[in-house]
Motif scaffolding. Sequence first.
Motif, PDB file in Angstrom:
ATOM      1  N   GLY A 200       0.785  -1.230   0.000  1.00 34.42           N
ATOM      2  CA  GLY A 200       0.000   0.000   0.000  1.00 34.42           C
ATOM      3  C   GLY A 200       0.814   1.276   0.000  1.00 34.42           C
ATOM      4  O   GLY A 200       0.251   2.369  -0.082  1.00 34.42           O
ATOM      5  N   THR A 201       2.143   1.163   0.071  1.00 38.01           N
ATOM      6  CA  THR A 201       2.973   2.368   0.193  1.00 38.01           C
ATOM      7  C   THR A 201       3.989   2.530  -0.938  1.00 38.01           C
ATOM      8  O   THR A 201       4.563   3.604  -1.085  1.00 38.01           O
ATOM      9  CB  THR A 201       3.744   2.369   1.532  1.00 38.01           C
ATOM     10  N   CYS A 202       4.230   1.493  -1.732  1.00 40.64           N
ATOM     11  CA  CYS A 202       5.230   1.596  -2.800  1.00 40.64           C
ATOM     12  C   CYS A 202       4.662   2.377  -3.980  1.00 40.64           C
ATOM     13  O   CYS A 202       3.474   2.691  -4.042  1.00 40.64           O
ATOM     14  CB  CYS A 202       5.697   0.205  -3.238  1.00 40.64           C
TER      15      CYS A 202
ATOM     16  N   SER B 291       0.208   4.239  -7.289  1.00 40.62           N
ATOM     17  CA  SER B 291      -0.233   4.634  -8.623  1.00 40.62           C
ATOM     18  C   SER B 291      -1.431   3.816  -9.089  1.00 40.62           C
ATOM     19  O   SER B 291      -1.901   3.973 -10.222  1.00 40.62           O
ATOM     20  CB  SER B 291       0.920   4.488  -9.628  1.00 40.62           C
ATOM     21  N   GLY B 292      -1.917   2.911  -8.229  1.00 45.11           N
ATOM     22  CA  GLY B 292      -3.076   2.099  -8.572  1.00 45.11           C
ATOM     23  C   GLY B 292      -2.731   0.775  -9.218  1.00 45.11           C
ATOM     24  O   GLY B 292      -3.619  -0.012  -9.537  1.00 45.11           O
ATOM     25  N   HIS B 293      -1.433   0.507  -9.407  1.00 49.05           N
ATOM     26  CA  HIS B 293      -0.992  -0.748 -10.025  1.00 49.05           C
ATOM     27  C   HIS B 293      -0.526  -1.720  -8.939  1.00 49.05           C
ATOM     28  O   HIS B 293       0.587  -2.247  -8.983  1.00 49.05           O
ATOM     29  CB  HIS B 293       0.129  -0.479 -11.028  1.00 49.05           C
ATOM     30  N   TYR B 294      -1.405  -1.961  -7.967  1.00 46.67           N
ATOM     31  CA  TYR B 294      -0.972  -2.734  -6.809  1.00 46.67           C
ATOM     32  C   TYR B 294      -0.630  -4.175  -7.133  1.00 46.67           C
ATOM     33  O   TYR B 294       0.057  -4.847  -6.367  1.00 46.67           O
ATOM     34  CB  TYR B 294      -2.019  -2.661  -5.686  1.00 46.67           C
TER      35      TYR B 294
ATOM     36  N   ASP C  66       6.401  -6.252  -2.887  1.00 38.74           N
ATOM     37  CA  ASP C  66       6.345  -6.881  -1.561  1.00 38.74           C
ATOM     38  C   ASP C  66       5.014  -7.574  -1.298  1.00 38.74           C
ATOM     39  O   ASP C  66       4.645  -7.803  -0.148  1.00 38.74           O
ATOM     40  CB  ASP C  66       6.602  -5.819  -0.477  1.00 38.74           C
ATOM     41  N   VAL C  67       4.289  -7.910  -2.361  1.00 39.66           N
ATOM     42  CA  VAL C  67       2.997  -8.564  -2.191  1.00 39.66           C
ATOM     43  C   VAL C  67       3.153  -9.906  -1.480  1.00 39.66           C
ATOM     44  O   VAL C  67       4.127 -10.636  -1.701  1.00 39.66           O
ATOM     45  CB  VAL C  67       2.295  -8.765  -3.554  1.00 39.66           C
TER      46      VAL C  67
ATOM     47  N   TYR D 217      -4.068  -9.091 -11.696  1.00 41.82           N
ATOM     48  CA  TYR D 217      -5.199  -8.189 -11.933  1.00 41.82           C
ATOM     49  C   TYR D 217      -5.148  -7.089 -10.888  1.00 41.82           C
ATOM     50  O   TYR D 217      -4.403  -7.164  -9.896  1.00 41.82           O
ATOM     51  CB  TYR D 217      -6.538  -8.950 -11.815  1.00 41.82           C
ATOM     52  N   ARG D 218      -5.960  -6.077 -11.086  1.00 43.71           N
ATOM     53  CA  ARG D 218      -6.051  -4.995 -10.101  1.00 43.71           C
ATOM     54  C   ARG D 218      -7.421  -4.338 -10.198  1.00 43.71           C
ATOM     55  O   ARG D 218      -7.959  -4.136 -11.281  1.00 43.71           O
ATOM     56  CB  ARG D 218      -4.942  -3.955 -10.307  1.00 43.71           C
TER      57      ARG D 218
END
Length: 348
Positions: free
Chosen positions: A98-100, A105-108, A113-114, A296-297
């Motif tokens: 959530g911080t990178c 940029s919405g491309h989680y 680090d997922v 996906y996102r």
Amino acid sequence: MKMQKGAFMRGLDNMVIKEIPVPQTGKGQVLVKLEYVGICGSDVHYFHTGACGSYKVDLSEDFMLGHECAGTVVEIGEGVKDLKVGDRVALEPGITCGTCEACKSGHYNLCPDVVFLATPPVQGCNEEYIAFPETMCFKLPDNVSTLEGCLIEPLSVGFHAANQGGVEVGDTVIILGSGCIGLVTLLSCKAHGAGKIIVADLVDARLEKAKELGADHVINSKTQDVFEEVRKLTQGKGADKVFETAGSPVTIAQTPFFVRRGGTVVLVGLSSQEEITYNFAQIMDKEATIKSVFRYRNIYAKAIAAVSSGAIDVKGIVTHQFDLEHAQEAYEEAVNNKTDLVKAVIKI
């Protein structure tokens, strides 16, 4: 301590059932009694070869597979606001930082680090109970079953593929591969309004499933000249959008020949081969676009709504069901049955 059953791979091609503790529910988490877990192609690769792409299982330890899951909330942790006991949920299996830069940029889906279920070294969800963040649990409407809920994960891959390709109403689409991901890409392209969908594969049973789910034309690449068939079906122009979902070096190499001038190629399937011969002269001459897909996102809520509305019948991809006690047979069937198994699920 309350115990539960879990299925673990112990070495290659070997599954064992173990008694393990039911996890404690932490802050912001819910405890979910799982009801269905899908068997993904990545699970099959890990089970049979110990690796999927660059990810490798540590075979010196037991490893739990499974990341496509849904069930019912049976306990809520401190700070949970939107879910309650009895809610049925589909779990999005990747927990990101959530911080990178990618997350912000919405491309989680590209978060380095997922923590993603069943991606080594993270354990999966072939078990009876799982504690999971409320924020990654999506409530299912009354008319969406938990069987459909466990299929939201692969459907989200297909949705993301269609989004990456920019599928529009009336587009001619070619999908190479009619396994699970090929079929959810088919369903997603159809829901996006594609006008003509052509599916190619080597297995007649899979092509029959593609026709059942809405393909306009199917090509058996083993018995037909796929290049000639594509030429005829597209009047020599090629397709607006070409999706490669098999992860085969052969079909990846075919994509530049099937796309029309100014069209888009979307690479969805993960190849085990790192370097593949590819005709970039075709891409350059056609000014075609190449896009790729990694998971996906921001899709789950839309995918659930599409299933709920009837726009997508995702349960139609399921061909085989097993219970947890027969996980060994389930995975063996997924490895060995290349004729009529499209999607297997485990009922917990």
